[in-house]
Design an enzyme around this catalytic site. Structure first.
Site, PDB file in Angstrom:
ATOM      1  CD  GLN A  22       0.688  -8.805  -2.692  1.00 11.73           C
ATOM      2  OE1 GLN A  22       1.357  -9.480  -3.448  1.00 11.73           O
ATOM      3  NE2 GLN A  22      -0.535  -8.442  -2.991  1.00 11.73           N
ATOM      4  N   GLY A  33      -4.601  -4.094  -3.873  1.00 14.19           N
ATOM      5  CA  GLY A  33      -5.586  -3.046  -4.161  1.00 14.19           C
ATOM      6  C   GLY A  33      -4.785  -1.814  -4.515  1.00 14.19           C
ATOM      7  CG  HIS A  34      -1.987  -1.852  -7.011  1.00 13.99           C
ATOM      8  ND1 HIS A  34      -1.069  -2.389  -7.873  1.00 13.99           N
ATOM      9  CD2 HIS A  34      -1.727  -2.422  -5.801  1.00 13.99           C
ATOM     10  CE1 HIS A  34      -0.300  -3.246  -7.218  1.00 13.99           C
ATOM     11  NE2 HIS A  34      -0.689  -3.284  -5.968  1.00 13.99           N
ATOM     12  CE  LYS A  68       2.315  -2.359  -4.370  1.00 15.85           C
ATOM     13  NZ  LYS A  68       2.108  -2.003  -2.958  1.00 15.85           N
ATOM     14  CG  ASP A  99      -1.905  -1.159   1.193  1.00 16.89           C
ATOM     15  OD1 ASP A  99      -2.250  -1.622   0.094  1.00 16.89           O
ATOM     16  OD2 ASP A  99      -2.282  -1.621   2.287  1.00 16.89           O
TER      17      ASP A  99
END
Ligand code: GDP
Ligand code: IMO
Ligand code: MG
Length: 422
Positions: free
Chosen positions: A221, A40-41, A16, A13
């Site tokens: 990650q 979750g980007h 990225k 988080d």
């Protein structure tokens, strides 16, 4: 050409998605190389916000090709949801997204196994995202996995054998589930998946590089969640580090170009596991409130703390980072003082070395720097940086030995400052 890699240096988080989107205009192909919908980007631009899970973050920029590489694990049901939500907002992907035949499929029972294993661990649970990541990679390594390419040959037979094997294991756990309902959604996902081109992505990526085009590999990650080098066992089940781009895309180590290492100006973690610089006070609450530190997939509050330079130095070494990117500087705008952990105290002795097991207890040794007490969110160039921010950046570069090339001052695409000074 060489392939550049962008990856997280902390516990995920870091931002990225935002930076991949910002860098995409300089590339022809963007590819994910590991992880799955545990990621979750988040991307924000033109007043809109998107969260991507399996689809690379280059998908919003023009005619770039996006690739889901062989190292990724893919859940067709969640993939369908993701594609449809993008389609609803006017983004058609079919021509621009390609999927490796060698990517492994997350089956409905993998998610159930993830849940079962977590509840069996009780208070020692990992705090996984519950997306079936661990069980899918376990099947891959134990040579029982199903791959995207399997959809093209005798799939039903292979699928049934895998499901029956999983049901045999699930018998020993007390969890309730409705498999036909899960399978219905899953097979609808398979139909959606089949609308996309399945490719031998290792050939595609290498041919692209050979033809002089530019490829960016997008990590998921972060290094502290890497299966080998993270805070084991509180990690994910893939290699999140730079070497993961080699195995997850089929590119040789000597084809790696720049390695962008991305970190927050402070630090967060979601899920269980050690976090030496974690704060349980007002400062930590402020970081969570101002930085809106809640999981983009699970909504769980993220644990917050000061930057950890022992862990960052280790991450830089493991990944061969050539350029640093500092995110969320604006979150510290109101802080009088900023702390940075420069060493750990372990059994009374100070060390700058990252220990074998972070779970054995590492007490942070902090230095303090003055905060900048300035709103950074509308800054447009590094010339406008307050003196204290420049001092913080100088300090980090000195401690980490790698230049900070980008500073992010807000979630929007535009709130990104490229630094030109060496
Ligand atoms: P990723 O998984 O590494 O892509 O990061 P996430 O999207 O899970 O989490 C990063 C969060 O911080 C998202 O909500 C972003 O919109 C937000 N974000 C990214 N960069 C910045 C920044 O510079 N400032 C602030 N305030 N928010 C940011
Ligand atoms: P992005 O790509 C933050 C964490 C989970 C848990 C551990 C194992 O958005 O940075 P898993 O479901 O992978 O078996 O969970 O890893 N985790 C993440 N934390 N960001 C992520 O992805 C994460 N993906 C997994 O919270 O502690
Ligand atoms: Mg995330």
């Amino acid at each position: 050409m060489k392939i550049d890699v962008l990856l997280g240096l902390q516990w995920g988080d870091e931002g990225k998605g935002k930076v991949v989107d910002v860098l995409t205009p300089s590339y022809d192909v963007i590819s994910r190389f590991q992880g799955g919908p545990n990621a979750g980007h988040t991307l924000e631009f033109e007043g809109r916000k998107f969260v991507l899970r399996s689809i690379p973050s280059g998908i919003f920029q023009g005619d770039k090709i996006n690739v889901i590489g062989n190292g990724v694990v893919l859940d067709p049901a969640l993939f369908k949801e993701e594609v449809e939500s993008l389609e609803k907002s006017g983004h058609t992907l079919t021509d621009r997204l390609r999927i490796s035949k060698k990517a492994h499929l997350i089956l409905p029972t993998h998610r159930l196994l993830d849940m079962a294993y977590e509840s069996a661990k009780g208070s020692g649970k990992i705090g996984t995202t519950g997306k079936g990541i661990g069980p899918t990679y376990t099947d891959k390594v134990s040579r029982n996995g199903l791959r995207v390419g399997d959809l093209l040959h005798n799939f039903d037979e292979k699928y049934k054998a895998a499901i029956n094997r999983h049901l045999d294991i699930l018998k020993h756990y007390q969890i309730e589930f409705d498999l036909p309902a899960l399978e219905k959604v899953w097979f609808e996902g398979i139909e959606k998946l089949k609308e996309f081109q399945f490719i031998d992505s290792e050939h595609f990526i290498n041919d692209t590089l050979k033809s002089g085009k530019k490829v960016l590999a997008e990590g998921a990650q972060g290094t502290m969640l890497d299966i080998d080098f993270g805070s084991y066992p509180f990690v994910t089940s893939s290699n999140t580090i730079c070497a993961g781009a080699c195995t997850g895309l089929g590119v040789a180590p000597n084809k790696i170009g720049d390695v962008y290492g991305i970190f927050k100006a402070y630090c967060t973690r979601v899920g269980s596991g050690p976090f030496p610089t974690e704060l349980f006070d007002h400062d930590g609450d402020e970081m969570r409130r101002i930085g809106f530190e809640f999981g983009s997939v699970t909504g769980r509050p993220r644990r917050c703390g000061w930057i950890d330079l022992v862990a960052l130095r280790y991450a830089i070494m493991i990944n061969g980072v050539t350029q640093l990117i500092m995110m969320k500087a604006d979150v510290l705008d109101s802080f009088e003082t900023i702390k940075a952990c420069v060493a750990y105290k372990i059994d009374g002795a100070e060390t700058e070395e990252f220990p074998f097991d972070l779970n054995d207890g590492a007490e942070p040794v902090f230095v303090e720097l003055p905060g900048w007490k300035t709103d950074l969110t509308s800054i447009k160039s590094e010339d406008e940086f307050p003196e204290e921010l420049n001092s913080y950046l100088d300090f980090l570069e000195e401690e980490l030995g790698v230049p900070v090339k980008i500073v992010s001052v807000g979630p929007d695409r535009e709130q990104t400052i490229i630094r030109h000074q060496d």
